[in-house]
Enzyme design. Structure first.
Site, PDB file in Angstrom:
ATOM      1  N   ASP D 391       0.854  -1.335   0.548  1.00 58.09           N
ATOM      2  CA  ASP D 391      -0.001  -0.107   0.015  1.00 58.09           C
ATOM      3  C   ASP D 391       0.679   1.527  -0.198  1.00 58.09           C
ATOM      4  O   ASP D 391       0.508   1.819  -0.940  1.00 58.09           O
ATOM      5  CB  ASP D 391      -0.927   0.017   1.243  1.00 58.09           C
ATOM      6  CG  ASP D 391      -1.283  -1.464   1.075  1.00 58.09           C
ATOM      7  OD1 ASP D 391      -1.873  -1.969   0.322  1.00 58.09           O
ATOM      8  OD2 ASP D 391      -2.525  -1.777   2.162  1.00 58.09           O
TER       9      ASP D 391
HETATM   10  N1  LIG Z   1       2.271   1.072  10.440  1.00 61.58           N
HETATM   11  C1  LIG Z   1       1.119   1.409  11.334  1.00 61.58           C
HETATM   12  O1  LIG Z   1       0.743   1.768  11.816  1.00 61.58           O
HETATM   13  C2  LIG Z   1       0.175   0.623  10.862  1.00 61.58           C
HETATM   14  C3  LIG Z   1      -1.574   0.652  11.360  1.00 61.58           C
HETATM   15  C4  LIG Z   1      -2.666  -0.037  10.941  1.00 61.58           C
HETATM   16  C5  LIG Z   1      -2.490   0.049   9.539  1.00 61.58           C
HETATM   17  N2  LIG Z   1      -1.323  -0.022   8.765  1.00 61.58           N
HETATM   18  C6  LIG Z   1      -1.772  -0.219   7.220  1.00 61.58           C
HETATM   19  O2  LIG Z   1      -0.654  -1.108   7.079  1.00 61.58           O
HETATM   20  C7  LIG Z   1      -0.459  -1.045   5.649  1.00 61.58           C
HETATM   21  C8  LIG Z   1       0.593  -0.506   5.673  1.00 61.58           C
HETATM   22  O3  LIG Z   1       1.374  -1.363   4.329  1.00 61.58           O
HETATM   23  P1  LIG Z   1       2.920  -2.075   3.789  1.00 61.58           P
HETATM   24  O4  LIG Z   1       3.017  -1.613   2.010  1.00 61.58           O
HETATM   25  O5  LIG Z   1       3.942  -1.725   4.548  1.00 61.58           O
HETATM   26  O6  LIG Z   1       2.128  -3.299   4.006  1.00 61.58           O
HETATM   27  P2  LIG Z   1       1.228  -3.802   2.832  1.00 61.58           P
HETATM   28  O7  LIG Z   1       0.242  -3.099   1.738  1.00 61.58           O
HETATM   29  O8  LIG Z   1       0.217  -4.290   4.265  1.00 61.58           O
HETATM   30  O9  LIG Z   1       1.531  -4.755   2.307  1.00 61.58           O
HETATM   31  C9  LIG Z   1       2.524  -6.212   2.998  1.00 61.58           C
HETATM   32  C10 LIG Z   1       2.677  -6.648   1.689  1.00 61.58           C
HETATM   33  O10 LIG Z   1       3.986  -7.555   2.127  1.00 61.58           O
HETATM   34  C11 LIG Z   1       3.411  -9.429   1.725  1.00 61.58           C
HETATM   35  N3  LIG Z   1       4.635 -10.168   2.120  1.00 61.58           N
HETATM   36  C12 LIG Z   1       3.652 -10.721   3.079  1.00 61.58           C
HETATM   37  N4  LIG Z   1       4.424 -11.512   3.964  1.00 61.58           N
HETATM   38  C13 LIG Z   1       5.097 -11.881   2.700  1.00 61.58           C
HETATM   39  C14 LIG Z   1       7.179 -12.504   2.769  1.00 61.58           C
HETATM   40  N5  LIG Z   1       6.939 -13.156   4.190  1.00 61.58           N
HETATM   41  N6  LIG Z   1       8.054 -11.342   2.214  1.00 61.58           N
HETATM   42  C15 LIG Z   1       7.387 -11.106   1.199  1.00 61.58           C
HETATM   43  N7  LIG Z   1       6.077 -10.640   1.571  1.00 61.58           N
HETATM   44  C16 LIG Z   1       5.443 -10.774   2.056  1.00 61.58           C
HETATM   45  C17 LIG Z   1       2.175  -9.459   1.286  1.00 61.58           C
HETATM   46  O11 LIG Z   1       2.213  -9.494  -0.394  1.00 61.58           O
HETATM   47  P3  LIG Z   1       2.268 -11.855  -0.483  1.00 61.58           P
HETATM   48  O12 LIG Z   1       0.884 -12.525   0.322  1.00 61.58           O
HETATM   49  O13 LIG Z   1       1.765 -11.437  -1.783  1.00 61.58           O
HETATM   50  O14 LIG Z   1       3.544 -11.673  -0.074  1.00 61.58           O
HETATM   51  C18 LIG Z   1       1.605  -7.941   1.553  1.00 61.58           C
HETATM   52  O15 LIG Z   1       1.611  -7.623   0.046  1.00 61.58           O
HETATM   53  C19 LIG Z   1      -0.934   0.280   5.222  1.00 61.58           C
HETATM   54  O16 LIG Z   1      -2.515   0.397   4.152  1.00 61.58           O
HETATM   55  C20 LIG Z   1      -1.082   0.977   6.765  1.00 61.58           C
HETATM   56  O17 LIG Z   1      -2.486   2.450   5.727  1.00 61.58           O
HETATM   57  C21 LIG Z   1      -0.033   0.462   9.607  1.00 61.58           C
END
Ligand SMILES: NC(=O)c1ccc[n+]([C@@H]2O[C@H](COP(=O)([O-])OP(=O)(O)OC[C@H]3O[C@@H](n4cnc5c(N)ncnc54)[C@H](OP(=O)(O)O)[C@@H]3O)[C@@H](O)[C@H]2O)c1
Ligand SMILES: NC(=O)c1ccc[n+]([C@@H]2O[C@H](COP(=O)([O-])OP(=O)(O)OC[C@H]3O[C@@H](n4cnc5c(N)ncnc54)[C@H](OP(=O)(O)O)[C@@H]3O)[C@@H](O)[C@H]2O)c1
Lengths: 95, 464, 95, 464
Positions: D391
């Site tokens: 994301d």
């Molecule tokens: N940081 C905060 O404070 C917080 C709090 C609440 C919500 N959020 C939300 O969390 C999201 C964070 O974004 P992000 O880009 O960090 O993560 P993300 O959008 O949740 O994407 C994580 C990606 O990691 C991949 N993944 C999972 N396990 C893996 C592995 N072992 N090896 C390789 N890839 C792996 C997944 O794809 P595959 O399954 O295809 O591997 C997934 O698409 C945002 O939408 C944000 O709003 C953040």
């Protein structure tokens, strides 16, 4: 020891207010340092609140006169300070 | 009105003051912030009038009307260049108000004074009185009326001050222990007035802005102490905010000048005699290597410039040249030149001095860039026009470890392709030191009063 | 109305502390948001101060047990919180 | 110890807490800040033990030892990836402590309870109890034990909660008016426990970090309320600081996710089922246009790169790949490539998640750049390696007004000459939406577990 506990309450309030003061004032950019100076200068006229009490608590002529001088001084500080700050801030314009 | 309602309103008022000051941190919200703060003040005074503690309203009404009238008149006749003086006077009367509040509280509680209360009253009177006379001396020094701007030094000065402080401490303690003897309070008032005078006269007129910021802080502390006397949290909080502001501003100035606050207060420095006569040509002649240029030379360079940075300094304020600066900038803008301003944090004689003057001349504030924002751009700039600035563009601050201003951050004016310096002579600025920038090969000295030079430049450019 | 005036004093302190809190916390950079979270979490164990009073004021078994549970909880929050924050912060190194 | 001495020490303690938190704002001072805060805590507890109000020390000593031992053990066995859970548990017990303080104060003052005190006790019990059970539910949801991470929704849920709150308000008022009937307090405790469970179960496991920050805030407010009960300014101040911190952090997360706090709390969203099986090839096949590349392809590109930005995301945490990221960065560094990290404020699942994990893997924090610092540099960068982020690098946030994340600030990964994306499949991330970046011409998908892929990349580069 009731007076000491009054002092302690006042001290808590004072210390916290000093922290608030430093934090918010250090965020004012140099652009606005002159209005900050004259604006807080106006605020220091808050002793007017004390002056009003001093001038109004009795009919005794001596303290009433002292109180009145305090009120004149405080009012001058407040009114002049705010007006001058306002005049200054009006001049700040964006393109 | 019951006490807790008053307390609640005072709490709201305190929050409004805090919010008001917070809003002073962007130009877009600053005017509303000042307004909120004024509303808070009106609310505070109005509430106090309604508390029921007050039996005598006529005298208060008269006093408020007098104060308001003087305040309104004064605020409209004061010139923007007189701001430091104005702030000094207001500070002073604010301090006087706190001092008198202390005195009246003494009489009001006479008979049931207890040591804590008397001690707080003595402190309020002390700080308020010092603020009052100190500010008045600062005012007179700035106006160079009655008192010369020069540091007034005499032998044993610091010892005398120490003796006065010891005397005040003794008086305060005696009062706290036995508050029956009212004349002692008046002696305290008198000695405090004297102390206020004595601590400020040894400081040079040029250092007054630092002193005024510090006295601003004192006036806040005096209000806070009055709050301790009255057990009034509103006074305590508001006074503390002002106290913090004054200390922050004097600290900013000291950093900008590369000096410590102790050096300012006890150094006996800070008087730069005004350049008396001599005339540009003569002064320029003295300096030898300096090359003086004509308006035509300058116009030739400016006609082919694409970008200009204007660096204003104290000379713009002294010469009231801010409107002429704006005029020149508009002419240049009409020619397609990018014009911006580089504002040093301590250019001029008080914090934000240049910004207020340029705002007065209708320069949009988004063209006024802080040192950090613009310092890397000088090297990509065709012409830097230095209008009555000196110390804040002195390259010695970066290069010469023996210079008194070494280490002070300065504007990199010398990096521009051409530097035009508008000043009347080779006289030094506030710090009283030489400026090698004026001898650089890429520097064009345009001697003369800044206002006249700017007008000539603008007219010559328009004629082209 | 003594209780209302106690409330007012507490409110002044609370409001000022909230301002201080927001100002100082908004200066913490994202780099350190996780330690900030666990560090303030440790600080929230300050109710341990109240718990100690609760556990120690009498020999009555019922309130003492409740107080002891409070002390165990508060201590866990404090000790665990600080240690974990410290462990985390130790990992942040400059090149 | 006389009361005013205790007050004075508590004031010093409050200042130490404030200073400690202030020092958390730079990595160089943060460790000392945490230490100062711990000292303040010890001082506060020590002073309280010495006040003389305490008659029974044995039970306190036993309780402190138990709490300390559990705390020490727990803090050393917890993994860095389990931080949210850990914070949830500590929050919970902190809330329980405040709740019980309220209950015991009720008994301690039994007989001379007055309405203000009883009302404050009821509030303390309420907030403390909700914090306790709410945090426990959040913990279980994160661990996916006993309670599923899925939002538990049932009809009339919000009405039930409203009814409970009304009930609590009624109970509190009744107690304040007539505090004689102690069982009412216990009913209040029970209903509050229930409320804590009910407000958290409808929220999805993925939204738990926001909930935990909010519960952190509640635990502070509970401590503050306990301060109102005990007229203890230290508790009031410290609790308020924590309250502000929790609200600030949950607000940061909500902004980062482009959602409002109301949407998080009442939306019933936030559950993304884990990608179950499928395998990279299959998933890649499904997506059609996606081009999957081999390790050799990637190594070829990397061998000729001069600059690399690594963008980590939740996948790095889930795959525990932080050490392998560091290894790869070191290999690249050894080849003369400039390696930096671009950290999105809400990458991962809690604020600062990526920073802690990379710090754990010994990446120097000056290589970890915030979004604002690095976003303009992507266009001048040869390769951007996206490690399990999704994301936070989704260009739809900038370009597609119909996207749920439209307007959320994202990292400009797509501007790099080549983008390498390490993930296991084409599954979406937290927001559950497609990411067009994966289909770009300059994007190379490297399917597989991030840890495995990184190890292979590093080894292949080393062999060259
Ligand atoms: N940081 C905060 O404070 C917080 C709090 C609440 C919500 N959020 C939300 O969390 C999201 C964070 O974004 P992000 O880009 O960090 O993560 P993300 O959008 O949740 O994407 C994580 C990606 O990691 C991949 N993944 C999972 N396990 C893996 C592995 N072992 N090896 C390789 N890839 C792996 C997944 O794809 P595959 O399954 O295809 O591997 C997934 O698409 C945002 O939408 C944000 O709003 C953040
Ligand atoms: N801003 C503050 O808060 C503050 C407070 C206290 C002290 N200071 C100090 O003040 C100094 C400010 O630096 P600055 O560069 O702005 O000023 P500066 O160094 O004091 O120099 C001002 C220059 O303006 C020239 N000047 C005076 N009147 C003029 C006129 N009518 N037309 C043209 N030029 C005129 C003077 O030269 P001629 O006589 O040759 O014309 C002088 O060299 C720093 O040293 C700073 O530390 C600042």
């Amino acid at each position: 020891m009731v007076t000491v506990s009054v002092l302690m309450v006042s001290l808590y309030v004072f210390v916290l207010a000093v922290f608030v003061g430093f934090e918010i004032i250090s965020k004012v950019p140099p652009l606005l340092h002159t209005p900050l100076m004259s604006g807080t200068n106006a605020i220091s006229g808050i002793s007017l609140v004390g002056a009003v009490v001093a001038a109004g608590f009795s009919h005794e002529i001596f303290t009433t006169v002292l109180g009145m001088i305090a009120v004149v001084s405080g009012t001058l500080n407040v009114v002049g300070g705010y007006l001058v700050t306002d005049r200054m801030l009006r001049m700040f314009k964006k393109k | 009105m019951p006490g807790y309602v008053v307390d609640a309103i005072y709490l709201v008022t305190s929050v409004l003051f805090i919010v008001g000051i917070k809003m002073l941190s962007t130009p877009a919200s600053a005017m509303r912030g000042n307004f909120i703060s004024a509303i808070a003040m009106a609310l505070a005074v109005g509430t106090t009038l309604a508390t029921g503690e007050i039996v005598e309203y006529t005298s208060i009404a008269i006093a408020i009307v007098i104060g308001t009238v003087i305040g309104i008149v004064a605020s409209y006749i004061v010139k923007m260049t007189q701001m430091p003086q104005m702030v000094a006077v207001y500070n002073g009367v604010g301090g006087l108000a706190s001092c008198l509040v202390g005195v009246v509280e003494f009489y009001r509680n006479y008979g049931h004074l207890y040591p804590y209360l008397t001690a707080m009253i003595a402190l309020t009177v002390l700080v308020g009185a010092v603020t009052f006379t100190g500010s008045m001396v600062a005012f007179l020094k700035l106006e160079e009326k009655l008192i010369s701007g020069q540091p007034t030094l005499f032998p044993m000065q610091h010892w005398l001050n120490l003796a006065l402080i010891a005397g005040i401490a003794g008086l305060g303690t005696a009062l706290a222990v036995n508050p029956a003897y009212a004349p002692m309070l008046w002696i305290l008032v008198g000695v405090s007035f004297l102390l206020g005078v004595l601590v400020v006269i040894p400081i040079g007129g040029a250092d007054m802005p630092v002193v005024i910021a510090l006295l601003n802080s004192y006036s806040g502390i005096a209000a806070s102490l009055a709050g301790f006397v009255l057990s009034n949290n509103l006074l305590i909080i508001t006074g503390a905010l002002v106290g913090a502001s004054g200390i922050f501003l004097s600290d900013t100035m000291c950093r900008g000048m590369n000096r410590s606050i102790w050096n300012v207060l006890f150094g006996g420095f800070g008087y730069v005699p005004m350049a008396a006569g001599g005339g540009p040509a003569a002064a320029a002649g003295q300096a030898g290597a300096v090359k003086s240029y004509s308006i035509e030379d300058a116009v030739n360079v400016l006609s082919s410039a694409r970008s200009v940075i204007i660096v204003p300094g104290y000379g713009m304020a002294a010469g009231q040249a801010q409107h002429q600066v704006r005029d020149l900038a508009e002419v240049l803008d009409g020619m397609g030149v990018t014009v911006r301003y580089g504002i040093h944090p301590v250019a001029g004689r008080m914090p934000g001095h240049m910004n207020v003057l340029l705002a007065e001349a209708n320069v949009p504030y988004d063209q006024l860039l802080e040192m950090d924002q613009i310092n890397d751009d000088f090297k990509r700039t065709d012409v830097c026009i230095v209008v009555g600035a000196n110390d804040v563009v002195n390259p010695a601050a970066n290069t010469d470890p023996s210079s008194p201003i070494y280490g002070m951050p300065v504007l990199n004016a010398e990096q521009a392709k051409t530097v035009m310096v508008l000043k009347r002579s080779m006289n030094p600025g506030f710090a009283g030191i030489e400026n090698a920038l004026f001898l650089h090969d890429n520097t064009m000295m345009l001697f003369g009063d800044a206002r006249a030079t700017l007008t000539k430049l603008a007219n010559a450019l328009k004629r082209q």
